[in-house]
Design a protein around this motif. Sequence first.
Motif, short mmCIF file in Angstrom:
data_model
loop_
_atom_site.label_atom_id
_atom_site.label_comp_id
_atom_site.label_asym_id
_atom_site.label_seq_id
_atom_site.Cartn_x
_atom_site.Cartn_y
_atom_site.Cartn_z
N MET A 289 0.84 -1.21 0.00
CA MET A 289 0.00 0.00 0.00
C MET A 289 0.87 1.26 0.00
SD MET A 289 -3.08 -0.74 -0.38
CE MET A 289 -4.64 -1.38 0.16
N ARG A 290 2.04 1.15 0.64
CA ARG A 290 2.96 2.30 0.62
C ARG A 290 3.36 2.58 -0.83
NH1 ARG A 290 6.92 0.44 3.73
NH2 ARG A 290 5.50 0.48 5.52
N LEU A 347 -10.65 0.48 2.09
CA LEU A 347 -11.91 1.18 2.38
C LEU A 347 -11.77 2.06 3.61
CD1 LEU A 347 -14.59 -1.55 1.54
CD2 LEU A 347 -13.84 0.40 0.15
N GLU A 348 -10.75 1.80 4.44
CA GLU A 348 -10.56 2.62 5.65
C GLU A 348 -9.44 3.64 5.50
OE1 GLU A 348 -11.85 -1.18 8.49
OE2 GLU A 348 -9.75 -0.52 8.38
N ASP A 349 -8.65 3.52 4.43
CA ASP A 349 -7.46 4.36 4.28
C ASP A 349 -7.81 5.69 3.61
OD1 ASP A 349 -4.06 3.78 3.66
OD2 ASP A 349 -5.15 5.56 3.01
N PRO A 350 -7.46 6.85 4.24
CA PRO A 350 -7.82 8.16 3.68
C PRO A 350 -7.37 8.34 2.23
CG PRO A 350 -6.84 8.40 5.87
CD PRO A 350 -6.70 6.94 5.49
N TYR A 351 -6.23 7.74 1.84
CA TYR A 351 -5.74 7.91 0.46
C TYR A 351 -6.81 7.45 -0.53
CZ TYR A 351 -2.89 7.46 -3.75
OH TYR A 351 -2.40 7.58 -5.04
N PHE A 352 -7.42 6.30 -0.24
CA PHE A 352 -8.41 5.74 -1.16
C PHE A 352 -9.77 6.40 -0.95
CE2 PHE A 352 -5.79 2.49 -2.95
CZ PHE A 352 -4.82 2.28 -1.99
#
Length: 427
Positions: A289-290, A347-352
């Motif tokens: 993800m990084r 779905l929880e990551d601000p980037y997405f």
Amino acid sequence: MSKKATLHLEGHDPVELPVISGQLGSDVIDIRRLYADTGLFTFDPGFTSTASCESKITFIDGDKGLLYYRGYPIEQLAEHSDYLEVCYLLVFGKLPNAEEKEQFELGVLRHNMVHEQLTWFFRGFRRDAHPMSMMVGVIGALAAFYQDSLDISNPDHRRIAEYRIIAKIPTLAAMCYRYSKGLPFNYPRNNLSYTANFMHMMFAKPTEEYVVNPVLERALDRIFILHADHEQNASTSTVRLAGSSGANPFACIAAGIACLWGPAHGGANEAVLKMLDEIGDVSHVEEFMRGVKEKRYRLMGFGHRVYKNMDPRAKIMKKTCDEVLKELGLQDDPKFKLAMALEKIALEDPYFVERKLYPNVDFYSGIVLSAIGIPVSMFTVVFALARSVGWISHWHEMIADPHQKIGRPRQLYTGEQRRDFVAVEDR
Ligand code: SDX
């Protein structure tokens, strides 16, 4: 009272442009007179804000995550219908009654064989050729076998081309797979359903009876329904543009297959499985993800030009995936678990979340296809099989439109000014 948009341009009088409302969705500003009246083009690479045509076939609301085929929500069709019935709906614009359904199915059965000489085409391909390269070739080659019915101005020729595409594409798709495996081709069997027939042509061996698993057949039929059409996506727009020149329907479908092959479009299901293989284990997800956030690679199967909410097909696909894995006793399938872990994190990551990136139809489809026994190299072929009815329906809608004209976009030229030729000795 008709709606108008007024354009105020320096050095020009205000330009009034009609605003047209559809049955559902966004209004459009009719700019057909813009260049003639102002000498200006609009500029919209990738067509993010451009409606290329009028259509009655499929409606998508990206913000609400809605998808309707001829007005019917995809969730209801996936639950209660079957792929051939959805083909009838997309082609004729209504659900068939029992008699119409039976006649249509018989009509498709009657066209599911291919000319025996078409089998010779495959021998020209290397064994390790990608099945999509074979599909582009053999679908285009169909035009060589139907020279008697390529008059696109003839409604009967248009109709038979629709039946031929819907009926023959599973046969040819299975042949691509069999050829790549060095297995003999299987002929279609008219005592089987459309989808069971495809599974039989794919997997049946001459040495033993092939029994179709009804749970897998239902799952694959639902996958076909989910992929049948999707408004003006890249491959459908390709089919429309090719068709606008008067090219025959087989050439247009071959063009659509070529476009679908790209990993940003139909090739994404294959790319998702490769991505899951590269990640390997849930413990590597954080590092992966990084890399996505540093834009070193994309989370394949996520994001969509139109859906800024969950792709309604992804929800149905995930449920289907669950059913198939349970049927096969693969609930602990590591790829499915890895995919669910990726989805949860994304779905929880601000980037997405900020970029409204949600799973699309391709995120889970590959896991289901793998479980059914379809190899990764055939995933986009299955997508092309299912989408062929959408392509041919849009092709027919466009050709039957009396106002239809050849598609010919303009450009913003940023190249060299006029300059004179210089002889090579003076350069
Ligand atoms: C299909 O059109 C259709 O209807 C297609 C389809 C159909 O049924 O016909 O639905 C089938 O093609 C589904 C999509 C399958 N493709 C993939 O899963 C490939 C991965 N997805 C992306 O490549 C992308 O999301 C697209 C191509 C699907 C959509 O791209 P857009 O609309 O052009 O969005 P964009 O590239 O402008 O991205 C906007 C932002 C960017 O970040 P910033 O520059 O703003 O910082 O979102 C990022 C992108 O970097 N982004 C992603 C991403 N998709 C977009 N970041 C990580 N992973 C992704 N998948």
